[in-house]
Design an enzyme around this catalytic site. Sequence first.
Site, PDB file in Angstrom:
ATOM      1  N   ARG A 134      68.508  42.891  53.843  1.00 50.38           N
ATOM      2  CA  ARG A 134      68.765  41.755  54.735  1.00 50.38           C
ATOM      3  C   ARG A 134      68.560  42.166  56.202  1.00 50.38           C
ATOM      4  O   ARG A 134      67.837  43.106  56.482  1.00 50.38           O
ATOM      5  CB  ARG A 134      70.186  41.214  54.469  1.00 50.38           C
ATOM      6  CG  ARG A 134      70.341  40.708  53.018  1.00 50.38           C
ATOM      7  CD  ARG A 134      71.732  40.168  52.752  1.00 50.38           C
ATOM      8  NE  ARG A 134      72.016  39.002  53.579  1.00 50.38           N
ATOM      9  CZ  ARG A 134      73.241  38.518  53.764  1.00 50.38           C
ATOM     10  NH1 ARG A 134      74.293  39.114  53.188  1.00 50.38           N
ATOM     11  NH2 ARG A 134      73.429  37.453  54.523  1.00 50.38           N
ATOM     12  N   PRO A 154      86.548  38.688  55.786  1.00 56.19           N
ATOM     13  CA  PRO A 154      86.290  37.389  56.389  1.00 56.19           C
ATOM     14  C   PRO A 154      85.198  36.587  55.703  1.00 56.19           C
ATOM     15  O   PRO A 154      84.179  37.136  55.285  1.00 56.19           O
ATOM     16  CB  PRO A 154      85.877  37.734  57.823  1.00 56.19           C
ATOM     17  CG  PRO A 154      85.491  39.169  57.784  1.00 56.19           C
ATOM     18  CD  PRO A 154      86.327  39.796  56.725  1.00 56.19           C
ATOM     19  N   ASN A 155      85.452  35.309  55.600  1.00 55.22           N
ATOM     20  CA  ASN A 155      84.518  34.293  55.095  1.00 55.22           C
ATOM     21  C   ASN A 155      84.336  34.310  53.581  1.00 55.22           C
ATOM     22  O   ASN A 155      83.655  33.444  53.031  1.00 55.22           O
ATOM     23  CB  ASN A 155      83.142  34.399  55.795  1.00 55.22           C
ATOM     24  CG  ASN A 155      83.272  34.226  57.297  1.00 55.22           C
ATOM     25  OD1 ASN A 155      83.879  33.265  57.751  1.00 55.22           O
ATOM     26  ND2 ASN A 155      82.750  35.163  58.066  1.00 55.22           N
ATOM     27  N   HIS A 215      80.242  46.007  59.266  1.00 52.91           N
ATOM     28  CA  HIS A 215      79.235  46.400  60.243  1.00 52.91           C
ATOM     29  C   HIS A 215      79.802  46.568  61.648  1.00 52.91           C
ATOM     30  O   HIS A 215      79.064  46.886  62.579  1.00 52.91           O
ATOM     31  CB  HIS A 215      78.101  45.359  60.260  1.00 52.91           C
ATOM     32  CG  HIS A 215      77.707  44.887  58.891  1.00 52.91           C
ATOM     33  ND1 HIS A 215      77.180  45.744  57.941  1.00 52.91           N
ATOM     34  CD2 HIS A 215      77.816  43.672  58.273  1.00 52.91           C
ATOM     35  CE1 HIS A 215      76.949  45.062  56.823  1.00 52.91           C
ATOM     36  NE2 HIS A 215      77.333  43.802  56.999  1.00 52.91           N
ATOM     37  N   ALA A 238      81.730  40.951  57.107  1.00 50.21           N
ATOM     38  CA  ALA A 238      81.061  41.371  58.340  1.00 50.21           C
ATOM     39  C   ALA A 238      81.787  42.507  59.059  1.00 50.21           C
ATOM     40  O   ALA A 238      81.178  43.224  59.861  1.00 50.21           O
ATOM     41  CB  ALA A 238      80.908  40.172  59.268  1.00 50.21           C
ATOM     42  N   GLU A 248      83.380  50.619  48.300  1.00 47.64           N
ATOM     43  CA  GLU A 248      82.814  49.572  49.171  1.00 47.64           C
ATOM     44  C   GLU A 248      81.914  48.677  48.327  1.00 47.64           C
ATOM     45  O   GLU A 248      81.064  49.168  47.584  1.00 47.64           O
ATOM     46  CB  GLU A 248      81.992  50.233  50.283  1.00 47.64           C
ATOM     47  CG  GLU A 248      81.243  49.233  51.155  1.00 47.64           C
ATOM     48  CD  GLU A 248      80.357  49.911  52.211  1.00 47.64           C
ATOM     49  OE1 GLU A 248      80.403  51.164  52.339  1.00 47.64           O
ATOM     50  OE2 GLU A 248      79.619  49.189  52.898  1.00 47.64           O
ATOM     51  N   ASN A 283      85.503  44.470  49.724  1.00 51.27           N
ATOM     52  CA  ASN A 283      84.374  43.765  50.338  1.00 51.27           C
ATOM     53  C   ASN A 283      84.848  43.367  51.725  1.00 51.27           C
ATOM     54  O   ASN A 283      85.576  42.376  51.883  1.00 51.27           O
ATOM     55  CB  ASN A 283      83.955  42.538  49.524  1.00 51.27           C
ATOM     56  CG  ASN A 283      82.691  41.893  50.102  1.00 51.27           C
ATOM     57  OD1 ASN A 283      82.294  42.218  51.227  1.00 51.27           O
ATOM     58  ND2 ASN A 283      82.086  40.996  49.359  1.00 51.27           N
ATOM     59  N   ARG A 323      79.339  28.816  50.576  1.00 52.78           N
ATOM     60  CA  ARG A 323      78.742  29.579  51.665  1.00 52.78           C
ATOM     61  C   ARG A 323      77.389  30.159  51.227  1.00 52.78           C
ATOM     62  O   ARG A 323      77.344  30.994  50.314  1.00 52.78           O
ATOM     63  CB  ARG A 323      79.693  30.734  52.007  1.00 52.78           C
ATOM     64  CG  ARG A 323      79.153  31.705  53.009  1.00 52.78           C
ATOM     65  CD  ARG A 323      79.984  32.984  53.036  1.00 52.78           C
ATOM     66  NE  ARG A 323      79.510  33.860  54.089  1.00 52.78           N
ATOM     67  CZ  ARG A 323      79.804  35.147  54.169  1.00 52.78           C
ATOM     68  NH1 ARG A 323      80.592  35.719  53.276  1.00 52.78           N
ATOM     69  NH2 ARG A 323      79.329  35.874  55.154  1.00 52.78           N
ATOM     70  N   HIS A 353      79.490  45.010  48.133  1.00 50.38           N
ATOM     71  CA  HIS A 353      78.832  43.846  48.719  1.00 50.38           C
ATOM     72  C   HIS A 353      78.167  43.045  47.610  1.00 50.38           C
ATOM     73  O   HIS A 353      77.510  43.625  46.726  1.00 50.38           O
ATOM     74  CB  HIS A 353      77.790  44.264  49.764  1.00 50.38           C
ATOM     75  CG  HIS A 353      78.393  45.076  50.859  1.00 50.38           C
ATOM     76  ND1 HIS A 353      79.185  44.510  51.836  1.00 50.38           N
ATOM     77  CD2 HIS A 353      78.399  46.400  51.090  1.00 50.38           C
ATOM     78  CE1 HIS A 353      79.630  45.455  52.624  1.00 50.38           C
ATOM     79  NE2 HIS A 353      79.175  46.623  52.195  1.00 50.38           N
ATOM     80  N   TYR A 356      74.846  34.298  48.138  1.00 47.36           N
ATOM     81  CA  TYR A 356      76.093  34.750  47.509  1.00 47.36           C
ATOM     82  C   TYR A 356      76.392  34.099  46.160  1.00 47.36           C
ATOM     83  O   TYR A 356      77.381  34.443  45.515  1.00 47.36           O
ATOM     84  CB  TYR A 356      77.269  34.505  48.473  1.00 47.36           C
ATOM     85  CG  TYR A 356      77.122  35.268  49.780  1.00 47.36           C
ATOM     86  CD1 TYR A 356      77.167  36.661  49.805  1.00 47.36           C
ATOM     87  CD2 TYR A 356      76.928  34.592  50.989  1.00 47.36           C
ATOM     88  CE1 TYR A 356      77.022  37.361  50.987  1.00 47.36           C
ATOM     89  CE2 TYR A 356      76.784  35.288  52.185  1.00 47.36           C
ATOM     90  CZ  TYR A 356      76.833  36.664  52.178  1.00 47.36           C
ATOM     91  OH  TYR A 356      76.689  37.359  53.350  1.00 47.36           O
TER      92      TYR A 356
HETATM   93  C1  DQA Z   1      78.821  40.845  52.333  1.00 48.94           C
HETATM   94  C2  DQA Z   1      77.642  41.249  53.223  1.00 48.94           C
HETATM   95  C3  DQA Z   1      78.036  41.217  54.691  1.00 48.94           C
HETATM   96  O1  DQA Z   1      76.927  41.601  55.500  1.00 48.94           O
HETATM   97  C4  DQA Z   1      78.455  39.811  55.085  1.00 48.94           C
HETATM   98  O2  DQA Z   1      78.879  39.786  56.431  1.00 48.94           O
HETATM   99  C5  DQA Z   1      79.506  39.271  54.192  1.00 48.94           C
HETATM  100  C6  DQA Z   1      79.392  39.497  52.749  1.00 48.94           C
HETATM  101  C7  DQA Z   1      78.409  40.739  50.853  1.00 48.94           C
HETATM  102  O3  DQA Z   1      79.311  40.654  50.020  1.00 48.94           O
HETATM  103  O4  DQA Z   1      77.218  40.727  50.520  1.00 48.94           O
HETATM  104  O5  DQA Z   1      80.405  38.557  54.615  1.00 48.94           O
HETATM  105  O6  DQA Z   1      79.829  41.836  52.439  1.00 48.94           O
END
Ligand code: DQA
Length: 150
Positions: free
Chosen positions: A112, A10-11, A85, A82, A103, A79, A18, A105, A23
């Site tokens: 963070r 997501p996102n 978590h 969110a 995994e 990736n 963003r 990020h 990022y």
């Molecule tokens: C993320 C870190 C996550 O905590 C966050 O919710 C994201 C992006 C990262 O790529 O740093 O959406 O996975």
Amino acid sequence: MKTALVLNGPNLNLLGTREPAVYGSQTLADVKALCVQACASHNLALDFRQSNHEGELIDWIHEAGRAQAAGTLAGVVLNAGAYTHTSVALHDAIKGAGVTLIELHISNVHAREAFRHHSYISPAAKAVMAGFGVQGYALAISGLAGLAGL
Ligand code: DQA
């Protein structure tokens, strides 16, 4: 030629606009281009996807498990955004599919907010990578190739 499946949660479709301080300014299309290059240098084909929906990510992980069992997939770079978590369901999907998964990020989640310090993905993942910016995708593909003996 085996495939590397890169899944974005997501996102991540909003990359580029963003929170650029966290990022960076590269878009998801830029990340895909970077992954194409990384895959080419390891003789891998790339399958690159993004979804804002947990169930769709789960379906793709199941599909990946079948492809890896059939010998066509090297593994997955995930990736999960969110969902990292929050999602016991993604944890169970990775374990259930028996797929080799890294995994990833973009940011260093451990530097963070406290709610980003716990991952449901990590115990089901083969390896974890965080904090290298979008370049981490290329590093993870390289790592996946190594794990697959390519
Ligand atoms: C993320 C870190 C996550 O905590 C966050 O919710 C994201 C992006 C990262 O790529 O740093 O959406 O996975």
